[in-house]
Design a protein around this motif. Structure first.
Motif, short mmCIF file in Angstrom:
data_model
loop_
_atom_site.label_atom_id
_atom_site.label_comp_id
_atom_site.label_asym_id
_atom_site.label_seq_id
_atom_site.Cartn_x
_atom_site.Cartn_y
_atom_site.Cartn_z
N VAL B 467 -66.50 -22.22 -21.21
CA VAL B 467 -66.99 -21.44 -20.06
C VAL B 467 -66.25 -21.87 -18.79
O VAL B 467 -65.65 -22.93 -18.73
CB VAL B 467 -68.50 -21.68 -19.83
CG1 VAL B 467 -69.32 -20.98 -20.89
CG2 VAL B 467 -68.82 -23.16 -19.78
N ASP B 494 -78.10 -21.71 -15.49
CA ASP B 494 -77.56 -20.44 -15.01
C ASP B 494 -76.04 -20.51 -14.86
O ASP B 494 -75.33 -19.60 -15.28
CB ASP B 494 -78.21 -20.04 -13.68
CG ASP B 494 -79.71 -19.76 -13.86
OD1 ASP B 494 -80.14 -19.55 -15.02
OD2 ASP B 494 -80.44 -19.77 -12.85
N THR B 495 -75.54 -21.61 -14.28
CA THR B 495 -74.09 -21.68 -14.09
C THR B 495 -73.36 -21.82 -15.43
O THR B 495 -72.22 -21.40 -15.56
CB THR B 495 -73.67 -22.87 -13.20
OG1 THR B 495 -74.06 -24.09 -13.82
CG2 THR B 495 -74.29 -22.76 -11.80
N GLY B 497 -74.36 -20.32 -18.05
CA GLY B 497 -74.51 -19.04 -18.75
C GLY B 497 -75.44 -19.13 -19.95
O GLY B 497 -75.34 -18.34 -20.90
N LYS B 662 -71.95 -24.13 -24.88
CA LYS B 662 -71.99 -24.13 -23.43
C LYS B 662 -72.56 -25.44 -22.89
O LYS B 662 -72.01 -26.03 -21.96
CB LYS B 662 -72.82 -22.94 -22.92
CG LYS B 662 -72.04 -21.63 -23.03
CD LYS B 662 -72.92 -20.44 -22.76
CE LYS B 662 -72.09 -19.15 -22.79
NZ LYS B 662 -72.96 -17.95 -22.80
#
Lengths: 701, 701
Positions: B467, B494-495, B497, B662
């Motif tokens: 990411v 959130d950052t 994803g 992630k």
């Protein structure tokens, strides 16, 4: 040799042996019997039997055993399978009390072989001739110099006698154990290859060895259990005689286990069942092969110990850590010296820390330090065994390395002692063995032996039934079906006194539901299909939970019936069972089975698919008493959640134990009419609030 | 001896050695260095250093190394701990490039020792002197006859050289491995005891051995991992050079592991982390000690194999079953011969069945049968390795027993071959070893080596971040707290994803709740305490599920706050977090940790207390790519429920894999600002329906 016409005498000390199928070729099985007997000093008479020769290996030969005209104690039949039956008949006619059969191609080879084996044993019985084998490599009695076997290990120039005896279902492994024992300087008393055990089996041979004044320890190499009752009786007798029985088994893994159809079957695989059987009857169970040879001195003169851990003392940090890691990996508690021990050693000027590993370092390899620490640990009361690790000195200064161990052992025998030497130190090993000290050349074997000793159990007491079984017996007499109906299975629970959820059976046609039936329900309820033989109901979508109203009940039942008609049209649906939705802390599975191999067992684990994936189940021979049932709960990892874990509420363990004991008492019913019974789920509520069976499946034998 | 002033040269091939603290007493460490060097043929100059003697063991002695007045390549310091620092200073002054320190009492002994060790290494660095140790028994170079060690194993009259090299963190076990190798006829190239590795460690020594033309295989005896990056680089380099690196480690069990406070810490104990590290960097990992010595021929000339099983051929049923049972118990797939193999053998008149064990019986112990079957199995494509079991013939007719194996091995090298001999058969073992065939004397070591080979992995590729991490990096730069607040932790998700459940934080005072806040809620909801550092919320009763109305929410929140104030008054409560009640098939835990020993790791397991009790968690070095994340899921037993088990619905595995990748990419953030991050639960819905993080805890480094 004085004649001894008992079976034991004819097996182990025959004064005369007929070799049926004898041959001059000493590189063939048919020639080896005679060759090995004489080579290893057999003093009795040998009668070769072979119609094509007048003399074999220097002894006069006879066309058949009937032509010998003398008393024969034992016949060793080396003939091919097709000729064996005729030979057994002739042995019978000749009044020979005992015969060993080498040939294979019997029960181990399939259905045809099973028929042949039955013929063989029935024929022998009709004459009163006892059989060892078929598929047996024979036996080796080193006390009396009777090497009555074709095992190639008898090619060794001479054989040491000793005080261990071996019973092996594998002939090859009998030879391998003798070979490895020989390489270690370990001698044996008797070794027997029991083969298919059509007649004489592990239990009976074991009984002879219990009575044998030359045998101190009985070692078993097992592939299966054929006569569990006799084996149990033998181990009980050995226990009374103070002779430890140790077993290694090759049937531990999943491979080869039949794919079990029933749920309990899948949980309680062959390996786990054998483990439970051996433990409960009082056998010491090793899982590393060479521990079978090396463990005996750890057990001799000892009884099954109370629960406890082990302490480890070392001259070499790395080797000590190695053993501690192996022990800890097996779940054995490695404990630091007690405060008392530490202060007693301090008085003698020896400081040991609070670490689980007592490392006296190379500098402490002497009687003053190593010997004193070891002696203190051996007499401590907070552990049951001690492992002494010795480094390089054991290879190059065996006397110096071994001396403190011998002295400490002499001073204190309160605990069992095992020694692990880190280098290749044959001389030290021999010295220790000669003084009756258990010594290991691999850390894995050492740790395995310690674990085996700590898990050694007193043979189970024949437990009395915990409930009055008259009502159960009466109920079962009235039931004809193999698979018990829901009503009968519920009745079974009632007669056993196991609490269960009340059940209303609604007919499969929703139109036939009566107001009387529906009025009896207390919501929320659970609805599930009622269909004999159907397992995995949840996965099939045949269960609906949390139903609040009669409308929801109708709709859920319709769904279930439609889904099942689609995915399993083969299933005979009896209706929809409706029960109040029982709430509790945990769902348990309690399974009873009359196992074809070892007899009645009881299994307990968490319900649900996760517990099954983890094979997290405890098994014991049934019936069990409360103490045993409680111990079973501690063997189920997932059970920790209701035994007091973090802040989780404790479950009503007493109610669970009671249900386990009661279900297990099916084992003491006359003729054991139940083959399998599984309560799943058994819902355990919080402490003091009871527990309740929600579903039960049961099958007759 | 030609001078080689590289570190590698000064370590392994010094042309001159100063023995600092030399003594005439050859039963003391201080006397042994000189004694062993000469005994094993050291050809260079030896300079004893001892201010109290003018001559030691026939060589002129010097008061200090500064008095020697010649170039010295290596100083072996045998002085007691208190005198070492001064000696290192003098070595530095004398320009000696490399010193070995025997003394203990440094980092291994506690806080004081750590200070001493730091002084030592800083001093040495200031002079550019490299150190082996402290707490090192030295090294043994058998290629060049430099026996620079006090290991008592050097008492052996002569030492065999060979092509394996050993790096051992334990000096005692370096000696033990050499001793056992010697007893087996196995020689070595170099053996190094690295001790505390204050300077030179496993990674650097390994690099020398990768470049050593006399070393084919590198064997490691490990207690811990000190420099994971260098070790990884070394193993990668060894992989490129085609030199297998094999490790045995004593840090496998729970004992000695620190009691971990964090949740992930408890799941991912030291042993499991080391296992993940060694596997992912491409080390072959054995778990039975003697397999470390015996596995090498199985690996030489080979690369990590594709996934696959093993076939087993035997001349003795019992011994074959034994190996199959051991293999199967370790989870190795034992496979029957393929149909193709069976038909090819049939053409040659050999019938083999469909059993997983190919038993040619004693009658088939010859080239025509055993050899042909073995050759066929070795060239088959449906397995990766073959185990050949040989019975009694290996002891008494070694040539005959070994010949078909040698012939088959020569004819086909497609698969790895391991031989297990059931009896004590030293001659056959030697014959096989001499021909480069792996042979084992215990079934456990044989099975362990096969498993180790089949699990051998190619060193992980340095995975690119999956990411864009700019936003994450920017977010973390703004965060000052060690423990991230709920808002920041959610921002982290959130950052990255990773989808998460929307959260409303209500203040701890119920009167302060606003209508705006309450209107945003979609029922049913979950309410839980918001309190940094609080773990095990469920067990504390700090979570309420299935809340349907605002009244229920108020009442549940009041209960939670009161209960917590009672049982954990120490906790700072930030409020009540309210989330929609997320439904899914399964609750997963995904944990990231920058492990102090091996660096960033990622762990995945089922959420909940049962998964923790079963330690059912998969660990990999982070970051991971999709392929690795997928492989991790297969290592979690409980994960089977969403991977297609019975009729259970499959989960959205792709969404889970994506989240694992992630979260693992935290490992590639600049300066690795995150120490720990745990998503628990991560709820996985049915296939195609996604997955969602419900709670996250994160801590800065």
């Amino acid at each position: 040799m004085k004649r001894d016409l008992s079976i034991e005498g004819c097996l182990f000390r025959p004064s005369s042996i007929a070799v049926v199928g004898a041959s001059a070729e000493v590189n063939k099985h048919s020639g080896l019997i005679q060759h090995y007997l004489r080579r290893h000093g057999y003093a009795g008479a040998i009668y070769p039997v072979n119609p094509r020769h007048r003399e074999v290996q220097g002894e006069p030969a006879f066309p058949t055993v009937l032509d010998i005209g003398r008393h024969i104690d034992h016949a060793f039949i080396t003939l091919p399978t097709s000729a064996v039956l005729e030979a057994v008949i002739q042995c019978g006619e000749a009044g020979i009390p005992c015969a060993t059969i080498l040939a294979s191609g019997y029960a181990e080879s399939g259905a045809d072989g099973r028929v042949k084996q039955r013929q063989l044993i029935e024929t022998a019985r009709s004459y009163g001739t006892r059989l060892l084998g078929p598929n047996s490599l024979g036996l080796i009695n080193l006390t009396d110099r009777v090497a009555l076997s074709v095992s190639e290990v008898l090619s060794l120039p001479s054989l040491r006698s000793g005080r261990y005896s071996v019973i092996s279902q594998s002939g090859g492994m009998m030879g391998a154990l003798l070979s490895h024992g020989d390489a270690r300087g370990i001698g044996f008393s008797k070794l027997v290859s029991t083969g298919n055990e059509a007649d004489i089996g592990v239990g009976e041979i074991g009984e002879f060895l219990v009575d044998d004044p030359h045998t101190d320890v009985i070692l078993l190499f097992l592939e299966t259990i054929r006569n569990p009752d006799r084996m149990e009786a033998m181990v009980r007798r050995a226990h009374r005689a103070g002779k430890p029985v140790v077993a290694f088994s090759t049937a531990r893994s999943r491979l080869g286990e039949e794919l079990a159809v029933a749920h309990t079957g899948a949980l309680a695989g062959g390996g786990a069942v054998m483990t439970a059987f051996l433990r409960d009857i009082g056998v010491v169970r090793v899982n590393v092969l060479e521990a079978l040879l090396d463990i005996a001195p750890l057990l001799q003169g000892r009884r099954p110990p109370p629960a406890g851990g082990v302490s480890v003392v070392t001259t070499t940090g790395g080797g000590g850590a190695l053993v501690v890691d192996c022990l800890s990996g097996l779940g054995v508690d490695v404990l630091a010296p007690s405060e008392k021990s530490r202060s007693q050693l301090k008085v003698r000027g020896i400081e040991v820390g609070e670490s689980a590993l007592v490392d006296v370092t190379l500098a402490g390899t002497n009687a003053e330090t190593y010997g004193a620490v070891l002696q203190e640990l051996l007499s401590a009361s907070h552990t049951q065994a001690v492992v002494a690790v010795v480094g390089a000195s054991s290879q190059f200064r065996p006397d110096r390395a071994v001396e403190p161990i011998l002295a400490a052992k002499q001073a204190s025998t309160a605990q069992a002692l095992a020694v692990f030497l880190t280098p290749a130190a044959d001389q030290s090993m021999e010295l220790l063995r000669r003084h009756g000290i258990a010594v290991f050349r691999s850390p894995e074997a050492c740790a395995d032996a310690i674990k085996a000793y700590l898990e050694w159990q007193t043979p189970r007491s024949p437990a009395p039934p915990s409930v009055d079984l008259h009502a159960t017996q009466a109920l079962l007499q009235k039931i004809a079906d193999d698979q018990l109906s829901s009503e009968d299975a519920n009745g079974l629970l009632d007669t056993l006194g196991i609490p269960r959820a009340p059940t209303v059976l609604l007919p499969p046609s929703l139109d036939a539901w009566t107001d009387e039936q529906l009025d009896a329900l207390r919501y929320p309820v659970v609805a599930k299909i009622s269909a004999p033989n159907l397992v995995h109901k949840t996965e099939l979508g045949a269960v609906a939970l949390g139903i609040q109203t009669v409308e929801q009940l109708r709709s859920a039942s319709r769904d279930i019936l439609q889904r099942l008609a689609r995915v399993r049209p083969d299933i005979l649906v009896k209706g929809i069972e409706v029960q109040p939705m029982e709430q509790g802390l945990i769902e348990i599975l309690i399974g009873y089975r009359d196992d074809p191999q070892v007899g009645p067992i009881i299994a307990v684990g968490l319900g649900g698919v996760l517990a099954e994936l983890h094979r997290d189940v405890a098994i014991s021979l049934a019936p069990v008493d409360q103490r045993t049932a409680r111990a079973m709960l501690r063997r189920v990892r997932g059970m920790a959640t209701i035994l007091g874990f973090r802040n989780l509420p404790r479950g009503d363990v007493e109610a669970l134990i009671s249900a386990i004991c009661k279900l297990s008492s099916l084992a003491v019913l006359r003729d054991r009419p139940i083959l399998e019974a599984e309560i799943n789920p058994f819902i355990v509520r919080a402490e003091g609030q009871g527990a309740i069976a929600v579903d039960i499946l049961a099958r007759r034998s």
